[in-house]
Design a protein around this motif. Sequence first.
Motif, PDB file in Angstrom:
ATOM      1  N   ALA A 152       0.840  -1.200   0.000  1.00  0.00           N
ATOM      2  CA  ALA A 152       0.000   0.000   0.000  1.00  0.00           C
ATOM      3  C   ALA A 152       0.870   1.244   0.000  1.00  0.00           C
ATOM      4  N   GLU A 153       0.327   2.342  -0.479  1.00  0.00           N
ATOM      5  CA  GLU A 153       0.999   3.628  -0.340  1.00  0.00           C
ATOM      6  C   GLU A 153       0.004   4.757  -0.511  1.00  0.00           C
ATOM      7  N   GLU A 154       0.402   5.919  -0.005  1.00  0.00           N
ATOM      8  CA  GLU A 154      -0.393   7.134  -0.172  1.00  0.00           C
ATOM      9  C   GLU A 154       0.331   8.001  -1.190  1.00  0.00           C
ATOM     10  N   ILE A 155      -0.406   8.527  -2.152  1.00  0.00           N
ATOM     11  CA  ILE A 155       0.231   9.446  -3.109  1.00  0.00           C
ATOM     12  C   ILE A 155      -0.584  10.720  -3.235  1.00  0.00           C
ATOM     13  N   ALA A 156       0.110  11.781  -3.695  1.00  0.00           N
ATOM     14  CA  ALA A 156      -0.600  13.002  -4.064  1.00  0.00           C
ATOM     15  C   ALA A 156      -0.923  12.858  -5.544  1.00  0.00           C
ATOM     16  N   LEU A 157      -2.180  12.839  -5.887  1.00  0.00           N
ATOM     17  CA  LEU A 157      -2.579  12.622  -7.275  1.00  0.00           C
ATOM     18  C   LEU A 157      -2.202  13.821  -8.140  1.00  0.00           C
ATOM     19  N   VAL A 209      -8.607  -3.239 -11.768  1.00  0.00           N
ATOM     20  CA  VAL A 209      -8.581  -2.062 -10.894  1.00  0.00           C
ATOM     21  C   VAL A 209      -9.916  -1.929 -10.176  1.00  0.00           C
ATOM     22  N   ALA A 210      -9.860  -1.644  -8.882  1.00  0.00           N
ATOM     23  CA  ALA A 210     -11.076  -1.315  -8.137  1.00  0.00           C
ATOM     24  C   ALA A 210     -10.923   0.095  -7.581  1.00  0.00           C
ATOM     25  N   VAL A 211     -11.923   0.929  -7.820  1.00  0.00           N
ATOM     26  CA  VAL A 211     -11.958   2.266  -7.248  1.00  0.00           C
ATOM     27  C   VAL A 211     -12.996   2.249  -6.132  1.00  0.00           C
ATOM     28  N   ASN A 212     -12.538   2.520  -4.914  1.00  0.00           N
ATOM     29  CA  ASN A 212     -13.441   2.451  -3.747  1.00  0.00           C
ATOM     30  C   ASN A 212     -14.209   1.137  -3.716  1.00  0.00           C
ATOM     31  N   GLN A 213     -13.472   0.078  -3.995  1.00  0.00           N
ATOM     32  CA  GLN A 213     -13.966  -1.298  -3.866  1.00  0.00           C
ATOM     33  C   GLN A 213     -15.032  -1.681  -4.869  1.00  0.00           C
ATOM     34  N   GLU A 214     -15.046  -0.990  -6.013  1.00  0.00           N
ATOM     35  CA  GLU A 214     -15.882  -1.413  -7.133  1.00  0.00           C
ATOM     36  C   GLU A 214     -14.980  -1.535  -8.358  1.00  0.00           C
ATOM     37  N   PHE A 215     -15.149  -2.587  -9.138  1.00  0.00           N
ATOM     38  CA  PHE A 215     -14.347  -2.739 -10.342  1.00  0.00           C
ATOM     39  C   PHE A 215     -14.542  -1.535 -11.248  1.00  0.00           C
ATOM     40  N   ALA A 216     -13.432  -1.073 -11.847  1.00  0.00           N
ATOM     41  CA  ALA A 216     -13.496   0.141 -12.654  1.00  0.00           C
ATOM     42  C   ALA A 216     -12.823  -0.064 -14.005  1.00  0.00           C
ATOM     43  N   ALA A 217     -13.438   0.466 -15.046  1.00  0.00           N
ATOM     44  CA  ALA A 217     -12.878   0.412 -16.396  1.00  0.00           C
ATOM     45  C   ALA A 217     -11.816   1.498 -16.544  1.00  0.00           C
ATOM     46  N   PRO A 218     -10.996   1.402 -17.601  1.00  0.00           N
ATOM     47  CA  PRO A 218      -9.914   2.385 -17.773  1.00  0.00           C
ATOM     48  C   PRO A 218     -10.380   3.835 -17.810  1.00  0.00           C
ATOM     49  N   HIS A 263     -12.760   5.146 -16.072  1.00  0.00           N
ATOM     50  CA  HIS A 263     -13.381   5.552 -14.803  1.00  0.00           C
ATOM     51  C   HIS A 263     -12.583   6.705 -14.190  1.00  0.00           C
ATOM     52  N   ALA A 264     -13.302   7.680 -13.666  1.00  0.00           N
ATOM     53  CA  ALA A 264     -12.632   8.833 -13.072  1.00  0.00           C
ATOM     54  C   ALA A 264     -11.960   8.471 -11.750  1.00  0.00           C
ATOM     55  N   VAL A 265     -10.841   9.130 -11.470  1.00  0.00           N
ATOM     56  CA  VAL A 265     -10.200   8.983 -10.165  1.00  0.00           C
ATOM     57  C   VAL A 265      -9.986  10.369  -9.579  1.00  0.00           C
ATOM     58  N   ALA A 266     -10.057  10.447  -8.258  1.00  0.00           N
ATOM     59  CA  ALA A 266      -9.910  11.736  -7.581  1.00  0.00           C
ATOM     60  C   ALA A 266      -9.186  11.537  -6.265  1.00  0.00           C
ATOM     61  N   ASP A 267      -8.605  12.622  -5.774  1.00  0.00           N
ATOM     62  CA  ASP A 267      -7.973  12.580  -4.463  1.00  0.00           C
ATOM     63  C   ASP A 267      -8.981  12.067  -3.462  1.00  0.00           C
ATOM     64  N   GLY A 268      -8.526  11.244  -2.522  1.00  0.00           N
ATOM     65  CA  GLY A 268      -9.475  10.716  -1.553  1.00  0.00           C
ATOM     66  C   GLY A 268     -10.007   9.350  -1.938  1.00  0.00           C
ATOM     67  N   ASP A 269      -9.818   8.958  -3.216  1.00  0.00           N
ATOM     68  CA  ASP A 269     -10.236   7.620  -3.643  1.00  0.00           C
ATOM     69  C   ASP A 269      -9.275   6.575  -3.104  1.00  0.00           C
ATOM     70  N   GLU A 270      -9.776   5.356  -2.988  1.00  0.00           N
ATOM     71  CA  GLU A 270      -8.935   4.203  -2.674  1.00  0.00           C
ATOM     72  C   GLU A 270      -8.888   3.356  -3.947  1.00  0.00           C
TER      73      GLU A 270
END
Lengths: 86, 152
Positions: free
Chosen positions: A17-22, A55-64, A66-73
């Motif tokens: 695991a790691e934390e990054i600044a998007l 890839v899962a974004v916030n524990q849901e499978f996500a397509a390429p 799919h949007a990502v934002a700071d605060g997402d897992e």
Amino acid sequence: MTLLYFAWVREQIGRDAEEIALPADVQTVAALLDWLRSRGGGYASALEDLSVIRVAVNQEFAAPDHAVADGDEIALFPPVTGGAPS
Amino acid sequence: MIELTSQTLDPEKFTSVVRRSTNGAIVTFLGTTRDNFEGKGVLTLEYEAFDEMAVKKLEEVRQELMAEFGLDDVAIGHRTGTVAIGEISLVVAVGSPHRKDGFYACHKAVDRIKEVVPIWKKEVYEDGSRWVACEDHEFTHEHEAALQAGDG
């Protein structure tokens, strides 16, 4: 943003695991994967073949796209192989 | 009932949960660890899970099955961590009024678990280990189509 790695993705990247600044210009799953790959080393080898990366974004499978934002897992892992041995 | 545990799975625990006086059949699947892969001796299997998401997905599969087959309950237990040869890695118990639906629902549950639950399996041999490759299947049509559209 929290990144989680599992199975051989975790082994090749070398951490679970790691934390990054998007970066501001990374706004989709596809862009995030490209950005991680550009770090080289274990990231490049783990993400060399994106057809075996899920890839899962916030524990849901996500397509390429799919949007990502700071605060997402975001979790990166191979196709699942649990359940019963085949 | 859903359980994700590193402890030994007891099948009776899961079959007793789906027992109802309205059910004429209980169909239970036990996934057990096999001692060989392509002639190579397997010492143990290691299951790694994305725990939180795996529990959610197991519950989703359970709800899917209950809705599709009109079942009162489906009980699923999946093991994580090291599982010795011959031990149980997965239990699926389905209770239904008639056996036809029970068999079909149980089979479908196992297939769905292998598609969508974030758990990965590693075979450990005497001379190394190998992450098992996923069988070639589509877990959601949308996702596979999206992967093909977005790739490159």
